[in-house]
Scaffold this active site. Structure first.
Site, mmCIF file in Angstrom:
data_model
loop_
_atom_site.group_PDB
_atom_site.id
_atom_site.type_symbol
_atom_site.label_atom_id
_atom_site.label_comp_id
_atom_site.label_asym_id
_atom_site.label_seq_id
_atom_site.Cartn_x
_atom_site.Cartn_y
_atom_site.Cartn_z
ATOM 1 N N THR A 123 1.158 -1.303 -0.055
ATOM 2 C CA THR A 123 -0.041 0.145 -0.159
ATOM 3 C C THR A 123 1.514 1.393 -0.005
ATOM 4 O O THR A 123 1.646 1.351 0.349
ATOM 5 C CB THR A 123 -1.050 -0.070 1.372
ATOM 6 O OG1 THR A 123 -1.448 1.389 1.873
ATOM 7 C CG2 THR A 123 -0.439 -0.029 2.523
ATOM 8 N N TYR A 147 -2.179 -0.340 10.281
ATOM 9 C CA TYR A 147 -2.804 -0.696 9.083
ATOM 10 C C TYR A 147 -0.592 -0.634 8.134
ATOM 11 O O TYR A 147 -0.341 -1.619 7.299
ATOM 12 C CB TYR A 147 -3.324 0.189 7.874
ATOM 13 C CG TYR A 147 -2.793 -0.424 6.567
ATOM 14 C CD1 TYR A 147 -3.351 -1.868 6.983
ATOM 15 C CD2 TYR A 147 -3.244 0.554 5.569
ATOM 16 C CE1 TYR A 147 -4.287 -2.617 5.061
ATOM 17 C CE2 TYR A 147 -3.242 -0.412 4.568
ATOM 18 C CZ TYR A 147 -3.725 -1.392 4.401
ATOM 19 O OH TYR A 147 -3.868 -1.437 3.118
#
Ligand code: UDP
Length: 335
Positions: A123, A147
């Site tokens: 990501t 995350y």
């Protein structure tokens, strides 16, 4: 595009939003997607293009058995993870276990099964706050959210497995996945939903009172966060490009998968109003923990290394296809 010629490709998280689109494209390209999923967030009805092996990455023995069951597989796509930025800040134990422990089990089960090709969904949240936009792959990775930290830890594990055990890998650093397959059969269905576009669509359709806009005082042109939305079928195509490049000898790469265009949260709401004819009701709220002010990709490496360029990712097409999916889903729920 590349012909997969009957290859079995294991798709971990194949019942999820991006995973189901990857599976559909693998099947379209002549391969067979084998979904490994524990169905904690994914949906059995989204597994339509190949078999489902119900398995949890945290159960190492079950994972070894699953790999034995599919010993013809030639590569693994790993998309399973906890993804909601805000929830990660409150529940890091769950995020580190699901994402990092799960990925380590997967890497090691692959090593034992002698499967040496992996495409990993990472990501843009691994980069952290920076004023330098667009972001290049070689820019510092200083993740701000739990995350992002879990995804960076996995990137490092993969690099170690490459060096020590010869794992071939392509790490795809997705920017914001959005939109849906034109069929309306698969799309973004998280529960609870935390993402901007689906929530805005629920509000536009009158299925929730309003959207709360998280932060309007960011250092961006209109004060709201800026993101790079890429159509989920473009993301799926990037996986096929990576499989093709493995065949051509690629052994390692970290690649941004984005459009290169920064779009603000307010731009998204405005375009939803224009494309759907339904205004998104919203209220201004506080910033959400873990959010970065702006993130958009330099897409040069995707083109140079994978031969990949987005073709479905205009904001209008993203919104049109997402709206189509959500409307057919709501109709199904009512029938
Ligand atoms: N966002 C928002 N309201 C919501 C959900 C999201 O204002 O109900 C904002 C969020 O704070 C971020 C942007 O929309 O600035 C994109 O968030 P999303 O969760 O869709 O993706 P992320 O960038 O976190 O992966």
């Amino acid at each position: 595009m590349y012909d997969l010629n009957g290859q079995d490709i294991i798709v971990v998280g194949g019942a999820g939003y991006i995973g189901s689109h990857v599976c559909k494209m693998i099947a379209q390209q002549g391969g067979r997607p084998i979904t490994f999923d524990n169905l904690s967030a994914g949906h059995e009805h989204a597994v339509q293009w190949g078999p489902l092996e119900k398995v949890d990455l945290c159960d190492r023995a079950a994972l070894d058995t699953a790999f034995k069951n599919w010993s013809n597989a030639t590569a693994v796509v790993h998309l399973a993870s906890s993804i909601e930025v805000g929830i990660g800040e409150k529940q890091p134990a769950e995020f580190y276990t699901n994402n990092v422990v799960g990925a380590l089990n997967l890497l090691d089960a692959m090593r034992v099964a002698k499967l040496d090709k992996l495409i990993f969904s990472s990501t843009c949240a691994t980069y952290g706050e920076t004023d330098k936009m667009p972001i290049e792959e070689s820019d510092p990775q200083l993740p701000f959210s739990v995350y992002g930290k879990t995804k960076l830890a996995i990137e490092h594990m993969i690099q170690s497995y490459h060096k020590a055990y010869g794992l071939n890998y392509v790490t795809l650093r997705y920017f914001n996945a959005a939109g849906a397959d034109e069929s309306g059969l698969i799309g973004e269905e998280h529960d609870p939903e935390t993402h901007l576009i689906p929530i805005a669509m629920q509000a536009a359709a009158g299925r929730r009172k309003e959207l709360t806009l998280f932060g309007t005082d960011y250092d961006t042109p209109d004060g709201t966060c800026v993101r790079d939305y890429i159509h989920v079928n473009d993301i799926a195509r990037a996986h096929i490009c990576a499989l093709e490049k493995f065949e051509a000898g690629l052994s390692k790469a970290e690649i941004n998968i984005g459009t290169g265009d920064g779009v603000s949260n307010l731009d998204v709401l405005k375009t939803i109003g224009e494309v759907t004819g339904h205004v998104v009701p919203y209220v201004e709220g506080a910033r959400r923990d873990g959010d970065l002010s702006k993130l958009y990709a330099d897409k040069g490496q995707a083109k140079a290394v994978l031969g990949f360029e987005p073709i479905h990712s205009s904001l209008e097409n993203i919104i049109k296809t997402a709206w189509n999916f959500h409307n057919s889903r709501w109709q199904n729920l009512e029938n």
